[in-house]
Design a protein around this motif. Structure first.
Motif, PDB file in Angstrom:
ATOM      1  N   GLU A 224      -6.281  14.866   0.075  1.00 45.53           N
ATOM      2  CA  GLU A 224      -5.471  13.650   0.191  1.00 45.53           C
ATOM      3  C   GLU A 224      -4.930  13.298  -1.183  1.00 45.53           C
ATOM      4  O   GLU A 224      -5.560  12.575  -1.938  1.00 45.53           O
ATOM      5  N   ASP A 225      -3.778  13.839  -1.503  1.00 47.44           N
ATOM      6  CA  ASP A 225      -3.180  13.608  -2.808  1.00 47.44           C
ATOM      7  C   ASP A 225      -2.086  12.553  -2.740  1.00 47.44           C
ATOM      8  O   ASP A 225      -1.009  12.713  -3.280  1.00 47.44           O
ATOM      9  N   LEU A 226      -2.398  11.479  -2.055  1.00 50.60           N
ATOM     10  CA  LEU A 226      -1.429  10.401  -1.916  1.00 50.60           C
ATOM     11  C   LEU A 226      -1.478   9.504  -3.136  1.00 50.60           C
ATOM     12  O   LEU A 226      -2.550   9.210  -3.659  1.00 50.60           O
ATOM     13  N   PRO A 227      -0.328   9.057  -3.610  1.00 50.40           N
ATOM     14  CA  PRO A 227      -0.326   8.178  -4.785  1.00 50.40           C
ATOM     15  C   PRO A 227      -0.964   6.834  -4.469  1.00 50.40           C
ATOM     16  O   PRO A 227      -0.852   6.324  -3.367  1.00 50.40           O
TER      17      PRO A 227
ATOM     18  N   GLN B 142       0.813  -1.220   0.000  1.00 50.33           N
ATOM     19  CA  GLN B 142       0.000   0.000   0.000  1.00 50.33           C
ATOM     20  C   GLN B 142       0.849   1.275   0.000  1.00 50.33           C
ATOM     21  O   GLN B 142       0.320   2.362   0.106  1.00 50.33           O
ATOM     22  N   ARG B 143       2.159   1.099  -0.087  1.00 50.53           N
ATOM     23  CA  ARG B 143       3.118   2.194  -0.152  1.00 50.53           C
ATOM     24  C   ARG B 143       3.103   3.084   1.094  1.00 50.53           C
ATOM     25  O   ARG B 143       3.363   4.266   1.025  1.00 50.53           O
ATOM     26  N   VAL B 144       2.808   2.482   2.224  1.00 48.24           N
ATOM     27  CA  VAL B 144       2.908   3.179   3.495  1.00 48.24           C
ATOM     28  C   VAL B 144       4.367   3.163   3.935  1.00 48.24           C
ATOM     29  O   VAL B 144       4.867   4.102   4.543  1.00 48.24           O
ATOM     30  N   VAL B 145       5.047   2.075   3.606  1.00 50.07           N
ATOM     31  CA  VAL B 145       6.461   1.869   3.915  1.00 50.07           C
ATOM     32  C   VAL B 145       7.164   1.529   2.602  1.00 50.07           C
ATOM     33  O   VAL B 145       6.604   0.811   1.769  1.00 50.07           O
TER      34      VAL B 145
ATOM     35  N   VAL C 132       4.068   3.233  12.241  1.00 45.59           N
ATOM     36  CA  VAL C 132       2.850   2.640  11.681  1.00 45.59           C
ATOM     37  C   VAL C 132       2.187   1.727  12.709  1.00 45.59           C
ATOM     38  O   VAL C 132       0.964   1.771  12.890  1.00 45.59           O
ATOM     39  N   THR C 133       2.967   0.918  13.398  1.00 46.39           N
ATOM     40  CA  THR C 133       2.417  -0.009  14.398  1.00 46.39           C
ATOM     41  C   THR C 133       1.688   0.753  15.503  1.00 46.39           C
ATOM     42  O   THR C 133       0.609   0.343  15.939  1.00 46.39           O
TER      43      THR C 133
ATOM     44  N   LYS D 232      -0.938   6.603   6.619  1.00 51.30           N
ATOM     45  CA  LYS D 232      -0.103   7.023   5.495  1.00 51.30           C
ATOM     46  C   LYS D 232      -0.131   8.543   5.354  1.00 51.30           C
ATOM     47  O   LYS D 232       0.906   9.189   5.175  1.00 51.30           O
ATOM     48  N   ARG D 233      -1.293   9.112   5.443  1.00 47.35           N
ATOM     49  CA  ARG D 233      -1.457  10.579   5.346  1.00 47.35           C
ATOM     50  C   ARG D 233      -0.706  11.270   6.482  1.00 47.35           C
ATOM     51  O   ARG D 233      -0.021  12.266   6.273  1.00 47.35           O
ATOM     52  N   LEU D 234      -0.841  10.759   7.683  1.00 46.24           N
ATOM     53  CA  LEU D 234      -0.167  11.338   8.839  1.00 46.24           C
ATOM     54  C   LEU D 234       1.349  11.302   8.668  1.00 46.24           C
ATOM     55  O   LEU D 234       2.046  12.284   8.941  1.00 46.24           O
ATOM     56  N   LEU D 235       1.872  10.184   8.188  1.00 43.81           N
ATOM     57  CA  LEU D 235       3.316  10.086   7.969  1.00 43.81           C
ATOM     58  C   LEU D 235       3.784  11.100   6.925  1.00 43.81           C
ATOM     59  O   LEU D 235       4.856  11.695   7.067  1.00 43.81           O
ATOM     60  N   CYS D 236       2.972  11.305   5.897  1.00 39.73           N
ATOM     61  CA  CYS D 236       3.317  12.317   4.885  1.00 39.73           C
ATOM     62  C   CYS D 236       3.327  13.714   5.505  1.00 39.73           C
ATOM     63  O   CYS D 236       4.244  14.507   5.256  1.00 39.73           O
TER      64      CYS D 236
END
Length: 191
Positions: free
Chosen positions: A164-167, A58-61, A80-81, A93-97
């Motif tokens: 939310e412009d996440l790929p 999911q491209r989170v990592v 993430v955990t 994922k959004r938060l990490l970005c």
């Protein structure tokens, strides 16, 4: 998982410089991540190989390099955990970005560690305030509602931060078919 006030108040999340400086295989990553969060996570919330693979897909990592994970991977998986306990994975994922804007990976992770520790210390102090209530249900309800309000607040902040412009995850690429020595096409393999 029983989170004791004394354990919460003294919890130390390993800083980026304290993470292993060598490339790790999946089983080693799981040990490091789960050990780092063991004082504050339940057994059923431990990181598993399936979770790591899902977060990569999911491209989170970022994906591992030749099946090995570095410090940046371990740091991301610890975050993430922790966040996955309260937020859906796309919001994680959004938060990490958002946390990464204007920060290096090391700065982002160390800020996470500092904030986690200070939040746990505040929770430990407020647990003392809640302790006099003889009703365990009331104490548990207050803690659950604090988590609920915190989650709602986090979602609101992320929504205000912009679209939310996440790929989106890409489909696995296909390798070109190879020809064997006799000139026949071999089976396609995905990478």
């Amino acid at each position: 998982m029983k989170l004791k006030a004394e354990a919460a108040g003294s919890f130390h999340c390993p800083r980026y410089a304290e993470l292993p400086g060598i490339q790790l295989y999946m089983d080693q990553v799981l040990l490091v991540v789960n050990d780092a969060l063991s004082p504050v996570t339940a057994e059923e919330d431990r990181l598993t190989p399936a979770m790591v693979n899902n977060y990569v897909k999911q491209r989170v990592v970022e994906p591992p390099v030749k099946k090995k994970y570095g410090k940046a991977h371990v740091a991301a998986l610890i975050m993430v955990t922790a966040f996955k306990r309260v937020l859906p994975i796309l919001q994680v994922k959004r938060l990490l970005c958002l946390l990464g804007e204007g920060r290096t990976g090391e700065e982002r992770y160390d800020l996470f560690c500092q904030t986690l520790e200070s939040t746990l210390q505040r929770a430990a102090l407020s647990a003392g305030d809640l302790a006099p209530a003889p009703d365990a249900g009331l104490r548990a309800m207050r803690a659950a509602l604090t988590a609920f309000v915190g989650k709602c607040y986090a979602e609101s902040i992320m929504e205000e931060a912009g679209p939310e412009d996440l790929p989106e995850p890409e489909e696995p690429k296909k390798k070109k078919p190879r020809r064997n020595p006799s000139g026949e096409k071999e089976k396609e393999e995905s990478i």
